[in-house]
Design a protein around this motif. Structure first.
Motif, mmCIF file in Angstrom:
data_model
loop_
_atom_site.group_PDB
_atom_site.id
_atom_site.type_symbol
_atom_site.label_atom_id
_atom_site.label_comp_id
_atom_site.label_asym_id
_atom_site.label_seq_id
_atom_site.Cartn_x
_atom_site.Cartn_y
_atom_site.Cartn_z
ATOM 1 N N GLY A 297 -0.485 -8.646 -9.203
ATOM 2 C CA GLY A 297 -1.049 -7.919 -8.105
ATOM 3 C C GLY A 297 -0.218 -8.392 -6.714
ATOM 4 N N LEU A 298 0.438 -9.554 -6.905
ATOM 5 C CA LEU A 298 1.536 -9.874 -5.714
ATOM 6 C C LEU A 298 2.587 -9.469 -5.415
ATOM 7 C CD1 LEU A 298 0.739 -14.003 -6.207
ATOM 8 C CD2 LEU A 298 -0.482 -12.448 -4.700
ATOM 9 N N ARG A 299 2.600 -8.195 -5.102
ATOM 10 C CA ARG A 299 3.954 -7.476 -4.873
ATOM 11 C C ARG A 299 3.847 -6.860 -3.418
ATOM 12 N NH1 ARG A 299 3.365 -3.737 -10.550
ATOM 13 N NH2 ARG A 299 3.731 -5.680 -11.846
ATOM 14 N N THR A 300 5.072 -6.886 -2.953
ATOM 15 C CA THR A 300 5.284 -6.211 -1.566
ATOM 16 C C THR A 300 6.116 -4.946 -1.667
ATOM 17 O OG1 THR A 300 5.042 -8.394 -0.304
ATOM 18 C CG2 THR A 300 6.111 -6.507 0.924
ATOM 19 N N ALA B 131 -6.727 8.919 -11.992
ATOM 20 C CA ALA B 131 -6.515 8.287 -10.526
ATOM 21 C C ALA B 131 -5.080 8.292 -10.250
ATOM 22 C CB ALA B 131 -7.351 6.973 -10.276
ATOM 23 N N GLN B 132 -4.969 8.340 -8.905
ATOM 24 C CA GLN B 132 -3.402 8.105 -8.496
ATOM 25 C C GLN B 132 -3.134 6.714 -8.434
ATOM 26 O OE1 GLN B 132 -2.540 9.351 -4.351
ATOM 27 N NE2 GLN B 132 -0.910 10.908 -5.064
ATOM 28 N N ILE B 133 -2.079 6.515 -9.076
ATOM 29 C CA ILE B 133 -1.554 4.781 -8.894
ATOM 30 C C ILE B 133 -0.157 4.660 -8.866
ATOM 31 C CG2 ILE B 133 -3.304 4.155 -10.453
ATOM 32 C CD1 ILE B 133 -1.474 4.228 -13.005
ATOM 33 N N ILE B 134 0.040 3.622 -8.249
ATOM 34 C CA ILE B 134 1.547 3.390 -8.120
ATOM 35 C C ILE B 134 2.546 3.270 -9.099
ATOM 36 C CG2 ILE B 134 3.065 1.869 -6.843
ATOM 37 C CD1 ILE B 134 1.156 1.024 -5.035
ATOM 38 N N THR C 264 8.509 3.795 0.769
ATOM 39 C CA THR C 264 7.111 4.464 0.465
ATOM 40 C C THR C 264 7.019 4.542 -1.054
ATOM 41 O OG1 THR C 264 7.757 6.039 2.150
ATOM 42 C CG2 THR C 264 6.250 6.879 0.309
ATOM 43 N N PRO C 265 6.060 4.253 -1.664
ATOM 44 C CA PRO C 265 5.654 3.987 -2.910
ATOM 45 C C PRO C 265 5.754 5.306 -3.905
ATOM 46 C CG PRO C 265 3.745 3.629 -2.145
ATOM 47 C CD PRO C 265 4.401 3.715 -0.889
ATOM 48 N N ALA C 266 6.095 5.439 -5.377
ATOM 49 C CA ALA C 266 5.963 6.654 -5.955
ATOM 50 C C ALA C 266 4.677 6.466 -6.653
ATOM 51 C CB ALA C 266 7.239 6.629 -6.978
ATOM 52 N N TYR C 267 4.059 7.560 -6.704
ATOM 53 C CA TYR C 267 2.627 7.710 -7.375
ATOM 54 C C TYR C 267 2.719 8.479 -8.685
ATOM 55 C CZ TYR C 267 0.671 5.424 -3.072
ATOM 56 O OH TYR C 267 0.328 4.667 -1.912
ATOM 57 N N VAL C 268 2.079 8.073 -9.513
ATOM 58 C CA VAL C 268 1.790 8.868 -10.561
ATOM 59 C C VAL C 268 0.303 9.080 -10.958
ATOM 60 C CG1 VAL C 268 3.838 8.420 -11.976
ATOM 61 C CG2 VAL C 268 1.888 6.884 -12.249
ATOM 62 N N THR D 296 9.330 2.343 -7.848
ATOM 63 C CA THR D 296 9.140 1.790 -6.579
ATOM 64 C C THR D 296 9.753 0.690 -6.195
ATOM 65 O OG1 THR D 296 6.793 3.060 -6.589
ATOM 66 C CG2 THR D 296 7.240 1.144 -5.039
ATOM 67 N N ASN D 297 10.437 0.327 -5.194
ATOM 68 C CA ASN D 297 11.079 -0.507 -4.700
ATOM 69 C C ASN D 297 9.956 -1.710 -4.276
ATOM 70 O OD1 ASN D 297 13.711 0.008 -5.422
ATOM 71 N ND2 ASN D 297 13.984 1.447 -3.316
ATOM 72 N N TYR D 298 9.897 -2.977 -4.845
ATOM 73 C CA TYR D 298 9.119 -3.836 -4.160
ATOM 74 C C TYR D 298 9.258 -5.306 -4.528
ATOM 75 C CZ TYR D 298 7.883 -4.213 -9.298
ATOM 76 O OH TYR D 298 7.839 -4.202 -10.655
#
Length: 209
Positions: free
Chosen positions: A64-67, A82-85, A71-75, A90-92
């Motif tokens: 979970g330690l992500r920055t 539910a909508q999740i990243i 804009t994140p992409a969702y699926v 996604t660039n992080y």
């Protein structure tokens, strides 16, 4: 054929050199410890780190330690809806992977440092056991044991003799260096001769006048 024999002789000489053997042993030991390092890291350290991070942040541990950058992409999660990243799109910045790599590096560095210290200590012990002082110590102790001394007394007497011999050698060396320093150098002798000749020439000029 002669060329091949010469090359083979050089190759055998090369692989029989001490530093090459030491390097090969080091590589083998490092490879063998890779499995241990991996097991300790993945089986003990990282679970503890994950537990500590989860307890501190209430998140999902190191994962979970992500920055997120931009804009994140969702699926849509097919199970919960539910909508999740979508992390694949996604660039992080993955801080968890960085922490994992740092822990691996520190652990490997500590293990290699420990192995090196043990190897150097064993090498020093081997040198001390087979050095000239050790041979002389055993020889003197054997002589003293023949005269009726116990083993401990003979070894102690041998150590005292070796220490006295070293001290005498150091004192002799210091005396020789002091004597050499007291002797005039070539430059000093030439300067004295020059001064004497100058004085004699001056005296001769005075007598001529």
């Amino acid at each position: 054929m002669k060329k091949i024999k010469e090359l083979w002789a050089e190759f055998k000489k090369f692989i029989s050199r001490g530093n090459v053997v030491d390097m090969a042993v080091g590589v083998i030991i490092a490879s063998a410890f890779t499995a241990i390092v991996t097991a300790v890291t993945s089986g003990i350290l990282m679970p503890l780190v994950n537990w500590a991070v989860t307890a501190a942040t209430g998140g999902q541990g190191l994962e979970g330690l992500r920055t997120v950058l931009g804009t994140p992409a969702y699926v849509i999660d097919e199970v919960t809806g539910a909508q999740i990243i979508d992390w694949a799109s996604t660039n992080y910045i993955d801080w968890g992977t960085l922490i994992n790599a740092v822990v691996d590096f520190i652990l490997i560095a500590v293990i290699l440092f420990t192995i090196l210290k043990v190897f150097v200590a064993l090498q020093k012990m081997a040198i001390d056991a087979n050095g000239e002082d050790a041979k002389k110590r055993r020889r003197l102790a054997a002589q003293y044991k023949k005269s009726g001394m116990s083993y401990s007394e003979a070894m102690k007497k041998a150590d005292e003799d070796i220490a006295a011999e070293k001290k005498a050698a150091e004192e002799k060396k210091a005396a020789e260096e002091a004597a050499a320093a007291a002797k005039p150098t070539t430059e000093q002798l030439l300067a004295e001769i020059r001064d004497l000749l100058a004085a004699q020439n001056a005296a001769g000029d005075n007598q001529t006048k």
